[in-house]
Write an enzyme that holds these catalytic residues in place. Structure first.
Site, PDB file in Angstrom:
ATOM      1  CE  LYS A  38      -2.440  -1.508   3.549  1.00 14.92           C
ATOM      2  NZ  LYS A  38      -2.000  -2.918   3.528  1.00 14.92           N
ATOM      3  CG  ASP A  43       3.509   0.320   4.604  1.00 11.65           C
ATOM      4  OD1 ASP A  43       3.410   1.335   5.310  1.00 11.65           O
ATOM      5  OD2 ASP A  43       2.902  -0.729   4.821  1.00 11.65           O
ATOM      6  CG  HIS A 152      -2.620   4.054   8.718  1.00 12.38           C
ATOM      7  ND1 HIS A 152      -2.389   4.221   7.372  1.00 12.38           N
ATOM      8  CD2 HIS A 152      -2.334   2.764   9.007  1.00 12.38           C
ATOM      9  CE1 HIS A 152      -1.965   3.068   6.856  1.00 12.38           C
ATOM     10  NE2 HIS A 152      -1.922   2.177   7.824  1.00 12.38           N
TER      11      HIS A 152
END
Length: 265
Positions: A38, A43, A152
């Protein structure tokens, strides 16, 4: 029929390169490994580091980055769009392609096709609390909601008074359908995804309006998924995802899958 491994970091935190590297080694069967990432800066950085480590061991690695969120182009957490619930369709269809015997490059190309044809947008009615922080990661008044929220708790496009379900759906679908764009005659898969604390009944109320709007636009719904597929702890809210389909994607979407969070037989 879906992923062979999912690597979990701390809550709302990317897994470390070492964790990802160990997962790559665990699932490699000799044909190589596809990483589905993602679009969040941490990440991407950690997965790329792990990929370099694995390639040093002679493991063939391919990567795709999911960026289905139409709400914001850039944020504090990304360059470009965020990856949200549309990632589940990437997992499902890429996994089916691998299960059918596709090569690593074929599986990557199929994943890229999904990414190019999937769009999502969400909203939040309440924040969530990261356990390590012990307090909500943002605040909303009792009569407020955030449109375009990230998974998030990242900020959305606007904060507004709470709207009725139909108004929320109309706003989200307007942004989603104009983005690709989705047009009359298209065939789509729909996902109404709860963020953690939205009752299933309310998700079905949203889907009723999704079906009405798409029918008005002469966009055919091939398949609908309703439930909690990509959550944000105990956040109240939901997202809508549309995936434009062709015959290949329909076949792979229909293929069997059996995982803890997604079962289709």
């Amino acid at each position: 029929g879906m992923l062979d491994a999912a690597v979990a970091g701390a809550v709302f935190t990317s897994p470390t390169p070492d964790q990802i590297y160990e997962a790559i080694k665990a699932v490699d069967g000799g044909a190589g490994v596809l990483l589905i990432i993602k679009n969040y800066t941490g990440d991407i950085m950690n997965f790329e580091m792990a990929a370099e480590m694995a390639e040093g061991d002679g493991i063939n690695i391919e990567k795709v980055v999911v960026n289905d969120d139409v709400a914001v182009e850039d944020s504090l957490y990304t360059t470009g769009r965020r990856g949200i619930a549309g990632t589940v369709f990437v997992h499902k269809i890429a996994g089916a392609k691998a299960e059918a015997g596709g090569t690593l490059v074929e599986v990557k190309n199929t994943a890229e096709k999904v990414i190019n044809n999937v769009r999502s947008m969400g909203f939040a009615l309440t924040p969530c609390t990261v356990p390590a922080a012990g307090k909500p990661n943002f605040t909303l008044g009792e009569d407020e909601m955030e449109i375009g929220i990230g998974i998030h708790g990242e900020p959305g496009t606007m904060r507004t008074s709470i709207m009725k379900a139909d108004e929320i759906v109309d706003h989200l679908l307007d942004k989603i359908t104009k983005d690709l764009p989705y047009e009359a005659g298209d065939e789509v898969a729909v996902m109404v995804n709860g963020l953690g604390a939205t009752p299933l009944m309310e998700q079905f109320i949203m889907n009723r309006r999704v079906s009405e709007v798409l029918k008005e636009k002469k966009i055919k719904v091939y398949k609908t998924f309703i439930g909690e597929f990509m959550t944000s702890l105990e956040m109240a809210g939901a997202s809508i995802t549309l995936l434009k389909l062709d015959e290949e994607l329909k076949t792979l979407l229909d293929a069997s899958a059996d995982t803890p969070a997604f079962r289709q037989l």
